[in-house]
Scaffold this active site. Structure first.
Site, PDB file in Angstrom:
ATOM      1  CG  ASP A 149     -25.610   6.577 142.454  1.00 46.50           C
ATOM      2  OD1 ASP A 149     -25.738   5.842 143.798  1.00 46.50           O
ATOM      3  OD2 ASP A 149     -26.022   6.037 141.369  1.00 46.50           O
ATOM      4  CG  ASP A 220     -32.046   2.305 141.224  1.00 40.45           C
ATOM      5  OD1 ASP A 220     -31.693   3.193 142.089  1.00 40.45           O
ATOM      6  OD2 ASP A 220     -31.391   1.944 140.080  1.00 40.45           O
TER       7      ASP A 220
HETATM    8  C1  GLA Z   1     -27.935   3.572 140.562  1.00 39.32           C
HETATM    9  C2  GLA Z   1     -28.999   5.031 140.719  1.00 39.32           C
HETATM   10  C3  GLA Z   1     -29.750   5.119 139.610  1.00 39.32           C
HETATM   11  C4  GLA Z   1     -28.886   5.116 138.508  1.00 39.32           C
HETATM   12  C5  GLA Z   1     -27.727   4.223 138.197  1.00 39.32           C
HETATM   13  C6  GLA Z   1     -26.658   4.368 137.425  1.00 39.32           C
HETATM   14  O1  GLA Z   1     -28.712   2.716 140.598  1.00 39.32           O
HETATM   15  O2  GLA Z   1     -29.946   4.665 141.779  1.00 39.32           O
HETATM   16  O3  GLA Z   1     -30.615   6.139 139.621  1.00 39.32           O
HETATM   17  O4  GLA Z   1     -28.167   6.664 138.450  1.00 39.32           O
HETATM   18  O5  GLA Z   1     -26.850   3.784 139.578  1.00 39.32           O
HETATM   19  O6  GLA Z   1     -25.680   3.461 137.159  1.00 39.32           O
END
Ligand code: GLA
Length: 395
Positions: A149, A220
């Site tokens: 990520d 997200d």
């Molecule tokens: C980001 C990702 C999410 C999750 C969070 C965790 O927002 O896009 O899917 O993994 O981080 O902190």
């Protein structure tokens, strides 16, 4: 001493063989990964017991039998690095190797999460400068899947090393993903590589070339119809970039988290299946209603998602607030989702000849599990608000 002399060449040979295998392993994510991820429900609260429970319920609920395989720990498992720079899990995860052994003993696989930056999105330790060490640690623990990520890599590296130079920033981003991919391959353990950088720089065009088995195409998801539909229906145009081993990822499922109606969750599951999206449940598996379980384990819909042809579906028609999306299947059949995006019910008509079938084609409704009948070569059905009728059409 003699033990080491004997063991070293054997280990070397084994890891060389392993690396060669991993590089040519076309079976990794041959169909979109299915499993569970801790983030959507547990977020920063997830611990060892929750992950074990998810594995247990994945088996006892019938989800494993329906195809769910990966049990993925998202952010907040990370502890400190030791003097040699190796990462350790924090007190919520006392023994990651034991957890992996447990998940494997249930016939499932374990996934983990990190960032190419110094910190993860939740502010935990990232992999920056420790990529090879982290890959080795994951392999040693028995990890099968890594979600990587971007997060703090943006300010800490991209904006710092290439201020105001988007092209250079994107090169740095791609290089960071390639670096971790190579590190994973070098371990010799097949580890699914999930890119999470929210679709930046049209990741679908280069995600596979940096070793990604899947890549998030958006920011997200959350547990609302508005956000789910916005993400799902906006995948239009990306189908050509998906295929066996490399998938577009419109984010994890929210089915069962409580923010949408039964019809809306059916739409979520149907749309993700037509998109050949990864099916990563994001709910608390220990507290599923029969409705939630019936959605997540609908084998007819799962078969559309997991069809070995690996073709992502696309929108065929849109009339007002209604849309028909279709996905070609390996046996010549076609999956069709008749979606009503409005807050009122609407009849939707599918003309068989418009989608390449003759008037006598067989139509199966994948939510009622009944065959339905076309009249004069067309099928009209009233679809509830925010709902779907999903069909399998075969000649
Ligand atoms: C980001 C990702 C999410 C999750 C969070 C965790 O927002 O896009 O899917 O993994 O981080 O902190």
């Amino acid at each position: 001493m003699s033990k080491f002399r004997l063991a070293f060449p054997a280990i070397l040979l084994l890891s060389l063989a392993g690396a060669a295998l991993a590089q040519t392993d076309s079976t990794l994510a041959a169909t979109p990964p299915m499993g569970w991820n801790s983030w959507n429900h547990f977020a920063g609260r997830v611990d060892d017991a929750d992950v074990r429970a998810a594995a247990d319920y994945m088996v006892s609920s019938g989800m494993k039998a329906a195809g769910y395989e990966y049990v993925n720990i998202d952010d907040t498992w990370e502890g400190q690095r030791d003097a040699q720079g190796f990462i350790h899990s924090n007190s919520k995860f006392p023994d990651m190797k034991a957890l992996a052994d447990y998940v494997h003993s249930r016939g499932l696989k374990l996934g983990i999460y990190s960032s190419p930056g110094p910190k993860t999105c939740a502010g935990y330790e990232g992999s920056y400068g420790h990529e090879q060490q982290d890959a080795e640690t994951y392999a040693k623990w028995g990890i099968d899947y890594l979600k990587y990520d971007l997060c703090s890599f943006i300010p800490a590296v991209m904006e710092k090393e290439a201020p105001h130079d988007k092209a250079k920033q994107y090169q740095l981003m791609q290089a960071a993903y390639t670096k971790m991919h190579n590190a994973l391959v070098a371990t010799g353990r097949p580890i699914v590589f999930s890119l999470c950088q929210y679709g930046w720089d049209d990741v679908w065009k280069w995600g596979a070339s940096v070793g990604g088995n899947l890549w998030r195409t958006t920011g997200d998801i959350n547990d609302t119809y508005a956000r789910m539909a916005d993400i799902g229906f906006n995948q239009l145009g990306l189908a050509q970039y998906a295929g066996p081993g490399h998938w577009n990822d419109p984010d994890m499922l929210e089915v069962g988290n409580g923010g949408m109606s039964f019809d809306e969750y059916k739409t979520h599951m149907s749309l993700w299946a037509i998109l050949a999206a990864p099916l990563l449940a994001g709910n608390d598996l220990s507290k599923m209603t029969p409705e939630t379980l019936s959605i997540l384990t609908n084998r007819d819909v799962i078969a559309v998602d997991q069809d070995p042809l690996g073709k992502e579906g696309s929108r065929a028609f849109a009339v007002g607030m209604t849309e028909i999306w279709t996905k070609p299947l390996s046996d010549g059949a076609l999956a069709a989702g008749l979606f009503n995006r409005d807050t009122e019910p609407h009849p939707i008509t599918l003309n068989l000849s418009d989608v390449g079938f003759q008037a006598n084609a067989t139509l199966r409704d994948l939510w009622t599990h009944q065959d339905v009948t076309a009249t004069n070569g067309s099928y009209t059905v009233t679809v509830p608000p925010h709902g779907v009728v999903m069909l399998r059409i075969s000649q």
